[in-house]
Design a protein around this motif. Sequence first.
Motif, mmCIF file in Angstrom:
data_model
loop_
_atom_site.group_PDB
_atom_site.id
_atom_site.type_symbol
_atom_site.label_atom_id
_atom_site.label_comp_id
_atom_site.label_asym_id
_atom_site.label_seq_id
_atom_site.Cartn_x
_atom_site.Cartn_y
_atom_site.Cartn_z
ATOM 1 N N SER A 180 11.055 65.250 28.078
ATOM 2 C CA SER A 180 10.049 64.768 27.060
ATOM 3 C C SER A 180 8.680 64.270 27.859
ATOM 4 O O SER A 180 8.824 62.732 28.935
ATOM 5 N N ALA A 181 7.375 64.619 27.597
ATOM 6 C CA ALA A 181 6.422 64.578 28.332
ATOM 7 C C ALA A 181 6.550 62.915 28.787
ATOM 8 O O ALA A 181 5.846 62.390 29.463
ATOM 9 N N GLU A 182 6.389 62.015 27.215
ATOM 10 C CA GLU A 182 6.107 60.571 27.495
ATOM 11 C C GLU A 182 7.374 59.447 27.754
ATOM 12 O O GLU A 182 7.109 58.767 27.637
ATOM 13 N N GLN A 183 8.911 60.170 28.287
ATOM 14 C CA GLN A 183 9.766 59.655 28.647
ATOM 15 C C GLN A 183 9.721 59.609 30.403
ATOM 16 O O GLN A 183 9.173 59.497 31.115
ATOM 17 N N VAL A 184 11.170 60.807 30.599
ATOM 18 C CA VAL A 184 11.264 61.128 32.181
ATOM 19 C C VAL A 184 10.700 62.336 32.188
ATOM 20 O O VAL A 184 11.599 64.131 31.743
ATOM 21 N N SER A 185 10.166 62.584 33.466
ATOM 22 C CA SER A 185 10.601 64.704 33.975
ATOM 23 C C SER A 185 11.436 65.561 34.868
ATOM 24 O O SER A 185 12.325 63.911 35.210
ATOM 25 N N PHE A 186 11.817 65.832 33.978
ATOM 26 C CA PHE A 186 12.658 66.744 34.914
ATOM 27 C C PHE A 186 13.128 66.618 36.420
ATOM 28 O O PHE A 186 13.911 66.469 37.216
ATOM 29 N N ASP A 187 11.571 66.325 37.138
ATOM 30 C CA ASP A 187 11.806 65.479 38.641
ATOM 31 C C ASP A 187 12.663 64.391 38.811
ATOM 32 O O ASP A 187 12.911 63.995 39.717
ATOM 33 N N GLU A 188 11.739 63.399 38.600
ATOM 34 C CA GLU A 188 12.675 62.056 38.450
ATOM 35 C C GLU A 188 13.468 61.622 37.774
ATOM 36 O O GLU A 188 15.014 61.815 38.628
ATOM 37 N N PHE A 189 14.391 62.886 37.443
ATOM 38 C CA PHE A 189 15.968 62.576 36.312
ATOM 39 C C PHE A 189 15.789 63.288 37.702
ATOM 40 O O PHE A 189 17.601 62.745 37.789
ATOM 41 N N GLN A 190 16.268 64.712 38.340
ATOM 42 C CA GLN A 190 17.135 65.256 39.063
ATOM 43 C C GLN A 190 16.902 63.960 40.321
ATOM 44 O O GLN A 190 17.914 64.110 40.917
ATOM 45 N N GLU A 191 15.496 63.385 41.023
ATOM 46 C CA GLU A 191 15.809 62.578 42.055
ATOM 47 C C GLU A 191 16.962 61.579 41.569
ATOM 48 O O GLU A 191 17.615 60.879 42.661
ATOM 49 N N THR A 192 16.871 60.770 40.415
ATOM 50 C CA THR A 192 17.779 59.807 40.033
ATOM 51 C C THR A 192 18.925 59.977 39.830
ATOM 52 O O THR A 192 19.379 60.219 40.696
ATOM 53 N N PHE A 193 19.133 60.927 39.817
ATOM 54 C CA PHE A 193 20.687 62.170 39.300
ATOM 55 C C PHE A 193 21.940 62.245 40.914
ATOM 56 O O PHE A 193 22.368 61.454 40.794
ATOM 57 N N PHE A 194 20.757 62.538 41.403
ATOM 58 C CA PHE A 194 21.208 63.008 43.024
ATOM 59 C C PHE A 194 21.175 61.589 43.525
ATOM 60 O O PHE A 194 22.765 61.527 44.183
ATOM 61 N N SER A 195 20.824 60.615 43.465
ATOM 62 C CA SER A 195 20.801 59.718 44.300
ATOM 63 C C SER A 195 21.889 58.689 43.921
ATOM 64 O O SER A 195 22.449 58.094 44.313
#
Length: 92
Positions: free
Chosen positions: A70-85
């Motif tokens: 969602s453009a106003e919320q979380v980008s997929f790249d940010e999600f992927q980084e958070t999920f991985f960590s």
Amino acid sequence: SYVDSIVEDNLDNGIRYVSRATIMLSYTWGYEVKVIVETLASKCKMDGRDPKKTYIWICCLCNNQHRIGSAEQVSFDEFQETFFSTVTGVGR
């Protein structure tokens, strides 16, 4: 997500509801909640864990998947980084 609604500590009885995950649960949507609970209880017993001090990371409860992309919320790249960590930090 569900985890966003959990209060970190209950000061009345000293119970800690939120902490770094010690177990990661991966499952399919086909399992009944009863089976999941029984499996987690069995895992705690087998490992000699105190269920009240065992913290479980379950993606559907910990990720707000409606926010991903969602453009106003979380980008997929940010999600992927958070999920991985998060996943690689379970149990550490």
